[in-house]
Scaffold this motif. Structure first.
Motif, PDB file in Angstrom:
ATOM      1  N   ALA A   7       0.838  -1.206   0.000  1.00  0.00           N
ATOM      2  CA  ALA A   7       0.000   0.000   0.000  1.00  0.00           C
ATOM      3  C   ALA A   7       0.872   1.254   0.000  1.00  0.00           C
ATOM      4  CB  ALA A   7      -0.915   0.007   1.228  1.00  0.00           C
ATOM      5  N   LEU A   8       0.393   2.248  -0.702  1.00  0.00           N
ATOM      6  CA  LEU A   8       1.046   3.565  -0.675  1.00  0.00           C
ATOM      7  C   LEU A   8      -0.032   4.634  -0.627  1.00  0.00           C
ATOM      8  CD1 LEU A   8       3.174   5.794  -1.100  1.00  0.00           C
ATOM      9  CD2 LEU A   8       3.240   5.186  -3.526  1.00  0.00           C
ATOM     10  N   ARG A   9      -0.017   5.369   0.456  1.00  0.00           N
ATOM     11  CA  ARG A   9      -0.940   6.505   0.570  1.00  0.00           C
ATOM     12  C   ARG A   9      -0.093   7.769   0.621  1.00  0.00           C
ATOM     13  NH1 ARG A   9      -4.751   5.779   5.251  1.00  0.00           N
ATOM     14  NH2 ARG A   9      -6.392   5.184   3.818  1.00  0.00           N
ATOM     15  N   HIS A  10      -0.483   8.745  -0.175  1.00  0.00           N
ATOM     16  CA  HIS A  10       0.355   9.935  -0.320  1.00  0.00           C
ATOM     17  C   HIS A  10      -0.559  11.154  -0.388  1.00  0.00           C
ATOM     18  CE1 HIS A  10       4.188  11.632  -2.517  1.00  0.00           C
ATOM     19  NE2 HIS A  10       3.825  12.376  -1.500  1.00  0.00           N
ATOM     20  N   HIS A  11      -0.547  11.951   0.664  1.00  0.00           N
ATOM     21  CA  HIS A  11      -1.396  13.132   0.718  1.00  0.00           C
ATOM     22  C   HIS A  11      -0.525  14.380   0.800  1.00  0.00           C
ATOM     23  CE1 HIS A  11      -5.206  10.931   2.403  1.00  0.00           C
ATOM     24  NE2 HIS A  11      -4.781  10.449   1.251  1.00  0.00           N
ATOM     25  N   ASN A  58       3.009  12.744  -8.813  1.00  0.00           N
ATOM     26  CA  ASN A  58       3.116  12.168 -10.159  1.00  0.00           C
ATOM     27  C   ASN A  58       4.004  10.931 -10.199  1.00  0.00           C
ATOM     28  OD1 ASN A  58       1.442  13.656 -11.725  1.00  0.00           O
ATOM     29  ND2 ASN A  58       3.033  14.685 -12.898  1.00  0.00           N
ATOM     30  N   SER A  59       5.312  11.171 -10.227  1.00  0.00           N
ATOM     31  CA  SER A  59       6.240  10.045 -10.338  1.00  0.00           C
ATOM     32  C   SER A  59       6.147   9.126  -9.136  1.00  0.00           C
ATOM     33  CB  SER A  59       7.674  10.564 -10.473  1.00  0.00           C
ATOM     34  OG  SER A  59       7.786  11.352 -11.623  1.00  0.00           O
ATOM     35  N   ALA A  60       5.845   9.715  -7.982  1.00  0.00           N
ATOM     36  CA  ALA A  60       5.788   8.900  -6.770  1.00  0.00           C
ATOM     37  C   ALA A  60       4.749   7.788  -6.900  1.00  0.00           C
ATOM     38  CB  ALA A  60       5.472   9.778  -5.561  1.00  0.00           C
ATOM     39  N   ASN A  90      -1.869  -1.102  -4.440  1.00  0.00           N
ATOM     40  CA  ASN A  90      -2.909  -0.308  -3.765  1.00  0.00           C
ATOM     41  C   ASN A  90      -2.382   1.082  -3.475  1.00  0.00           C
ATOM     42  OD1 ASN A  90      -4.710  -2.656  -3.498  1.00  0.00           O
ATOM     43  ND2 ASN A  90      -3.069  -3.379  -2.154  1.00  0.00           N
ATOM     44  N   TYR A  91      -3.071   2.034  -4.010  1.00  0.00           N
ATOM     45  CA  TYR A  91      -2.551   3.402  -3.942  1.00  0.00           C
ATOM     46  C   TYR A  91      -3.679   4.389  -3.727  1.00  0.00           C
ATOM     47  CZ  TYR A  91      -0.720   7.885  -5.554  1.00  0.00           C
ATOM     48  OH  TYR A  91      -0.355   9.205  -5.637  1.00  0.00           O
ATOM     49  N   GLU A  92      -3.357   5.435  -2.960  1.00  0.00           N
ATOM     50  CA  GLU A  92      -4.279   6.564  -2.882  1.00  0.00           C
ATOM     51  C   GLU A  92      -3.469   7.853  -2.792  1.00  0.00           C
ATOM     52  OE1 GLU A  92      -7.946   7.602  -0.023  1.00  0.00           O
ATOM     53  OE2 GLU A  92      -5.956   8.106   0.737  1.00  0.00           O
ATOM     54  N   THR A 104       9.799  17.194  -4.465  1.00  0.00           N
ATOM     55  CA  THR A 104       9.244  17.089  -3.115  1.00  0.00           C
ATOM     56  C   THR A 104       8.539  15.741  -2.927  1.00  0.00           C
ATOM     57  OG1 THR A 104       7.258  18.262  -3.852  1.00  0.00           O
ATOM     58  CG2 THR A 104       8.954  19.572  -2.768  1.00  0.00           C
ATOM     59  N   GLY A 105       7.757  15.334  -3.938  1.00  0.00           N
ATOM     60  CA  GLY A 105       7.016  14.076  -3.818  1.00  0.00           C
ATOM     61  C   GLY A 105       7.941  12.883  -3.643  1.00  0.00           C
ATOM     62  N   LEU A 106       9.014  12.862  -4.405  1.00  0.00           N
ATOM     63  CA  LEU A 106       9.941  11.741  -4.265  1.00  0.00           C
ATOM     64  C   LEU A 106      10.856  11.903  -3.071  1.00  0.00           C
ATOM     65  CD1 LEU A 106      10.940  10.477  -7.810  1.00  0.00           C
ATOM     66  CD2 LEU A 106       9.392   9.507  -6.136  1.00  0.00           C
ATOM     67  N   PHE A 107      11.016  13.126  -2.591  1.00  0.00           N
ATOM     68  CA  PHE A 107      11.733  13.262  -1.317  1.00  0.00           C
ATOM     69  C   PHE A 107      10.976  12.477  -0.250  1.00  0.00           C
ATOM     70  CE2 PHE A 107      12.234  15.201   2.855  1.00  0.00           C
ATOM     71  CZ  PHE A 107      13.605  15.125   3.012  1.00  0.00           C
ATOM     72  N   ALA A 108       9.684  12.721  -0.194  1.00  0.00           N
ATOM     73  CA  ALA A 108       8.872  12.037   0.815  1.00  0.00           C
ATOM     74  C   ALA A 108       8.909  10.529   0.613  1.00  0.00           C
ATOM     75  CB  ALA A 108       7.437  12.567   0.765  1.00  0.00           C
TER      76      ALA A 108
END
Lengths: 745, 175, 331
Positions: free
Chosen positions: A303-307, A324-326, A334-336, A359-363
């Motif tokens: 699972a990957l949840r990314h807010h 995007n890339s993340a 499973n993703y949200e 920033t997204g891939l930093f996280a």
């Protein structure tokens, strides 16, 4: 076959740049030049109640004072559409001085024009603007409660919410859950050249010299705002002193310069001050990202949840596309992902190098490092176990990939496996030494419109290729000569690329790492069309040694067309033209990019490695070396590509350790407004950087398979550094930038 | 032109006071005497860029925080943005335009910047080169750490720093 | 930048007379502060008197073995002086850690002492600032104050003094010589810099038109073993978050002489008298260093943004002392 492409040619504009003869947009001399100076709002919310210009008019040489009371109204406000889509591209759907409202600090409330720079500046300082101030709202701390989930962001091109599989079920299945919140300070681009425009009217025809990533974007936007025909406006941008996204969209100053020039009846130069660069051309927004990773004991993601939560302006639903890339990097079923925004007293944020993904891939990549630690896996091994064989979002195959080779070759070059994975295991005197890595990804998006170029060969065999795109440091003039040379079959020294002029065939703004791919596609198409045209003419020409040959049998090298048949009859392009008394021949080329629905995942991949030294007592972090391995498709020029990737990686360093701006909650104004307060890396901060190029063949993205390098160098570099800081110190610092107080705190 | 306040026109005792309106000034720039008429508040940087059309020195911040305006005054590298043009009378000003030979032959540092790809957008480059040549003359090129520190007054947002160091090394080593 | 007149002074007396008699006039030396703040409309003189041609240069050995630095000697010249490098390394190090090579070529030593605070609110005429406009309030107290002072502050101003070399000079008991309408004056460096108190706009005891002519550093054998340690976010071209100028001599492991001053944490170059009191005669070691650091920062009054400076300053003190006693250097 000549192969100019890929050669590490020196920049063709090198001489102009090292001698100071290269002219940037506010360095264009003109008779009677007047100087304009913007005045920014000193409050962040409220309205202008009075403007007293009497002192300003006392200053000698003042020609005009324009405010909401007398600035002409714009004809129309075009919608915000990213400039890659080839249309008008205002940075925000708001134009200042149309009424008395103040939406954000620094918003232009007046424009003063005088006969010299000093007089304009001082008259602007003498302008007395009165405000009725209301309470500003600018920070996440203040706006969190008002957050909403937008239907779409990014000019409507990306959904506010996206999902695949069943996130709850995925988390249920997980043996390990990593849940982290990452915070990011706002960033400002600060290219060394401030934004600026020189505007000149000749009757009803407008000429602009603009510092922009797309002269066509400037032309389209200003034409729409001013309501003038596109045929009456020409935009030049030969040299641009860096952009990094703040010149990717078209902000207010080009149109304001044009309005001012019309008002005073003289050419007008409007150069933003350094302080105005913080309030006039967007920024990377403050943001908070929340990541939840679920994984099995053997490290497979379930699972990957990314807010993400961030402030936007009163006018636009903008968030940099951090999800995007993340969402595509790993084979996670499973993703949200969800963006949340709140309206703040800020201008609309905008693209900034590595937009979204840095920033997204930093996280994500920091969270992956935590997962690696939890599962006891080497960080590369964890990533390999979750390698996505196809695009996890669409299920489509990748247009090209190369990520595994990036891991392998980057790790080898860096010496990754020499590390003891135990944190805090290496000390040198006062310094703790650590290493870290991260994966990198950045979309290789096609532009939204056809891209065009023109190729002309003269009777002496020399070649000029033209396209509207400006040069802002990418080396476009150099590499497009290489592209044209190979397509035409002429020596690269015989090819010159002309650029930065809307009189040339149109090119979308070179943004989002799309420039090299789309411009090379247009140039390649035009040059190939010219080659084919000349070959056709030769085989049809009874006077040519090639007469009667099948065009498919003709090869061109060094400007000479040769038939692959007995006797190898041949004729040079130049001979063909001269024999027929033709001064030149010309062909246009139009490249129609693949649509957004192309059934491929199009992402550029890389792997980043960093070694840091941390003085845990004094809180200092020094990056000692960095290695990046990237798979950017076809490499047009290894020298310029390495330079751009190096610059991107060092941007990652700056974002990781230095760059921060904060809104002051009380005033709603930026805390930093100068290069003394907003720190970008200096020479002493920048270690030597190793760049490993993994060439992959890509037959989908564009004719030459170029995926671009402007952003990918930056993506992941910040995470590699943060992960190295953890390895050095044993501490997770989940924010950008990591500063002294974080280390000693 | 109009002048505000009578005190502005009074001469200080024993001092020749000039301005505040435009005054004639002679500057020696790149070996040539140049005459211009400027207000005393005009910086050396604006005098060069706006009045003498020497746009090699760049305006990156106008606050002494970036180094893009680096020129030499009497052979020493300084920031033209924080220097008044009038204070340079009687001094020798050298800009990037004065670095190449009279026949256009590039200075070795200019050649090295091209060869090492020590720039991208080129906006900081004139300042970098004026600093790099001065740095070499100052003798601050012993090792990379020294070059790093003594080149840190010139920001490069493209971050060509490793390549800038390579160019300085190349000139130092004559390679 | 407002209109100004310009004149070039041929002798000090003429310059002093001119500036003293006109409150809207300023001396112009290196210009790195004056021109910058004029352009920001923070300083608003109508008349600049260029003193760069005055014979106030040179770095010389004084008869007592000390150092005499001309007020118009440039930072770079002083830092390069073999005399300074050998006998007062802390001065050379402090100078070379400040600003950038270009600015050090421009800025005079006198001007360095006269430089204004780097508080962003002071530099922004849209913000209230008691230092710039007395009585308007201090924006930093409730504002963004990460770089601000924790020592010597008042409710009226918490701006940090920005100079590096002044910290070294404070440690070494330098004296500042001036010439004004009252004649020649000499100030101890500690008296030369004022804490803000109720009058943050008063940064020095100088009267308008009083010209710094020289800086004198007394003979100081202890200074041969000295260093300047500067901590900042960026590795160069940035003001200190915390810095320490330190000189030390040991006899049989006991501290026989010590000089310590702090930069980046106080409203003036901060001589660490309390710490010196703890250290003098104490056994050199982590214990006495830590105690000295604790005592010096005991009265620190941090804001929410700069609370880390209190602890950091203590660590910097300890590191500087440890480095000197180990006779090594920080890497």
């Amino acid at each position: 076959m000549t192969t100019a492409i890929g050669q590490p040619l020196e920049r063709v504009d090198g001489r102009a740049k090292v001698t100071g003869s290269a002219r940037y947009s506010t360095e264009i001399p003109a008779t009677g030049m007047a100087h304009a100076c913007l005045v920014g709002a000193q409050v962040a919310a409220g309205r202008v109640t009075a403007v007293d210009a009497s002192d300003a008019w006392e200053e000698p040489g003042v020609l005009a004072v324009l405010t909401h009371e007398n600035l002409p109204r714009i004809a129309a406000q075009p919608p915000l559409v990213p400039s890659l889509f080839g249309g008008p591209a205002p940075g925000e759907t708001f134009f200042p001085m149309q009424d008395d409202t103040v939406h954000y600090g620094g918003q232009a409330v007046a424009l003063v024009v005088a006969d010299t720079h000093e007089r304009a500046q001082h008259a602007a300082a003498l302008l007395r603007v009165e405000y009725e101030e209301s309470e500003p709202l600018t920070t996440i701390e203040q706006g969190r409660d008002q957050a909403y989930e937008p239907e779409a962001i990014f000019g409507g091109f990306l959904p506010g919410h996206s999902a695949r599989g069943d996130i709850e079920a995925g988390l249920e299945k997980a043996d390990t859950v990593v849940e982290c919140t990452y915070t990011f300070a706002a960033n400002n681009h600060n290219p060394l050249e401030t934004s600026g425009t020189t505007a000149m009217w000749d009757g009803d025809e407008l000429l602009l010299h603009d510092a922009t990533q797309g002269v066509n974007a400037t032309q389209l936007t200003v034409a729409a705002l001013l309501g003038i025909p596109l045929s009456k406006i020409r935009v030049l941008g030969h040299y641009v002193g860096g952009s990094f996204g703040c010149k990717a969209m078209i902000w207010h100053h080009p149109a304001l310069a044009a309005l001012a020039a019309r008002e005073v009846g003289r050419p007008v130069k409007l150069a933003l001050t350094r302080a105005q660069m913080f309030t006039s051309c967007g920024h990377r927004e403050e943001q908070e990202q929340h990541i939840t990773l679920g994984a099995t004991d053997d490290g497979r993601l379930t699972a990957l949840r990314h807010h993400k939560l961030s402030p936007t302006s009163h006018f636009d639903d903008w968030a940099e596309p951090s999800l995007n890339s993340a969402a595509q990097m790993y084979a996670c079923p499973n993703y949200e992902g969800a963006y949340r925004l709140f309206r703040a007293n800020t201008m609309t944020p905008t693209f900034m190098r590595g937009p979204g993904d840095s920033t997204g891939l930093f996280a994500l990549e920091c969270a992956m490092d935590e997962l690696a630690e939890r599962t006891g896996l080497d960080p590369i091994e964890l990533r390999l176990r979750n390698f996505a064989d196809s695009d996890p979002v669409s299920g489509n195959p990748w247009s090209s990939n190369g990520l595994k080779e990036c891991y392998e070759r980057g790790a080898a070059r860096f010496g990754w496996y020499e590390r003891d994975p135990e944190p805090r295991s290496r000390r040198e005197g006062n310094w703790l030494i650590g290493t870290g890595m991260a994966a990198a990804g950045y979309p290789a998006p096609p532009p939204g419109t056809p891209q065009r170029a023109r190729a002309r060969i003269y009777a002496d065999g020399s070649v000029v290729v033209q396209a509207a795109t400006p040069e802002f440091g990418t080396g476009v003039a150099t590499v497009m000569a290489q592209v044209a040379a190979d397509a035409l079959g002429v020596p690269v020294e015989r090819c010159r690329f002309e650029k930065g002029d809307t009189d040339f065939p149109g090119i979308a703004a070179a943004v989002g790492s799309a420039g090299a791919g789309m411009i090379s596609a247009a140039v390649h198409t035009a040059a190939t069309a010219l080659r084919d045209q000349l070959v056709r003419e030769a085989v049809a020409d009874s006077g040519s040694p090639l007469h009667g040959a099948d065009p498919a049998d003709v090869a061109v090298r060094d400007g000479v067309m040769t038939v692959s048949s007995p006797g190898a009859p041949s004729e040079a392009y130049a001979d063909l033209l001269q024999r027929n008394h033709r001064p030149d021949a010309e062909a246009s080329g139009t490249w129609n990019p693949p649509g957004l629905d192309t059934p491929y995942g199009m992402l550029t991949f890389g792997a980043q490695f960093a070694e840091v030294a941390v003085d845990p007592e004094l809180g200092m972090v020094r990056v000692r070396r960095m290695t990046g391995a990237f798979a950017p498709g076809r490499v047009l020029n290894t020298r310029t590509v390495r330079s751009q990737l190096t610059g991107g990686m060092l941007w990652g360093l700056g974002q990781a350790l230095l760059e921060a701006n904060h809104m002051e909650p009380r005033t709603g104004r930026w805390a930093a407004g100068s290069l003394g307060d907003y720190l970008i890396a200096v020479n002493a901060d920048a270690p030597d950087v190793e760049v490993e190029l993994v060439e992959v063949e890509d037959r989908v993205v564009n004719p030459l398979g170029v995926k671009g390098v402007g952003e990918i160098g930056q993506v992941g570099a910040n995470a590699a550094i943060a992960n190295a800081v953890h390895h050095a110190t044993g501490r997770r610092i989940r924010k950008m930038p990591i500063t002294i107080e974080d280390i000693i705190g | 032109m109009s002048v505000r306040g009578p005190s502005l026109t009074e001469r200080g005792p024993g001092l020749e006071e000039r301005g505040p309106g435009p005054v004639p000034v002679t500057l020696s720039v790149n070996g040539a005497e140049r005459e211009l008429e400027i207000e005393p508040r005009v910086s050396l940087l604006d005098a060069l860029r706006e009045h003498l059309d020497l746009t090699g020195p760049k305006k990156g911040c106008d606050q002494g925080a970036c180094g893009a305006c680096t020129v030499w005054v009497d052979g020493r590298r300084v920031l033209a943005c924080l220097t008044l043009a009038l204070s340079c009378e009687g001094r020798e000003v050298t800009t990037i335009e004065g670095l190449a030979g009279p026949d256009g032959e590039l200075h070795p540092m200019q050649r090295a910047f091209i060869a090492q790809d020590a720039f991208q957008c080129g906006y900081c480059t004139p300042g970098q080169i004026m600093s790099a040549v001065a740095l070499t003359a100052e003798g601050h090129t012993r090792d990379d750490d020294e070059i790093k520190e003594w080149m840190s007054g010139n920001l490069c947002r493209c971050a060509a720093y490793p390549h800038i160091r390579a160019a300085v090394r190349a000139v130092r080593d004559g390679t | 930048m407002r209109l100004i007149t310009y004149s070039r002074a041929a002798d000090a007396a003429g310059a002093i007379t001119t500036v003293s008699s006109d409150p809207t006039s300023d001396f112009l030396a290196g210009g790195t502060t004056e021109i910058d703040l004029l352009r920001q409309n923070v300083l608003t003189p109508r008349r600049l008197v260029d003193i760069n041609a005055l014979p106030l240069t040179g770095v010389e050995q004084a008869p007592d073995g000390g150092l005499r630095i001309g007020a118009l000697a440039r930072m770079s010249e002083v830092a390069a002086s073999p005399l300074v490098r050998e006998r007062f390394p802390v001065i050379a190090e402090a100078l070379e850690s400040g600003a950038s090579p270009q600015l050090r070529n421009m800025a005079s030593m006198g001007g360095n002492l006269m430089q204004r605070v780097r508080c962003p609110y002071y530099r922004d005429t849209a913000s209230p600032c008691n230092r710039r406009e007395p009585g308007t309030g201090c924006s930093a107290v409730e504002g963004f104050s990460r770089g601000h002072a924790v020592l010597g502050t008042s409710e009226h101003c918490i701006a940090t003094h920005p100079s590096d070399v002044a910290v070294a000079l404070a440690a070494l008991d330098a004296r500042v010589h001036t010439h004004g309408s009252r004649g020649e004056q000499t100030y101890s460096i500690d008296d030369f810099f004022l804490t803000p108190g109720h009058t943050p706009h008063r940064e020095h005891p100088l009267e308008h038109g009083e010209l710094i002519t020289a800086i004198e550093v007394p003979s100081s054998p202890v200074a041969r073993r000295s260093l300047y340690l500067k901590v900042r976010d960026r590795e160069s071209y940035e003001f200190a978050l915390v810095s320490a100028a330190c000189a030390l001599s040991l006899v049989d492991g006991t501290i026989a002489d010590v000089r310590l001053a702090l930069g980046g944490v106080a409203t003036k170059p901060w001589r660490a008298h309390r710490a010196e009191g703890v250290l003098l005669g104490a056994e050199a070691g982590r214990e006495s260093f830590t105690e000295a650091a604790r005592v010096e920062l005991a009265d620190a009054r941090p804001t929410a943004n700069n609370a880390f400076k209190t602890g950091l300053a203590q660590r910097v003190i300890v590191r500087a002392l440890e480095t000197l006693t180990a006779n090594g250097r920080t890497s």
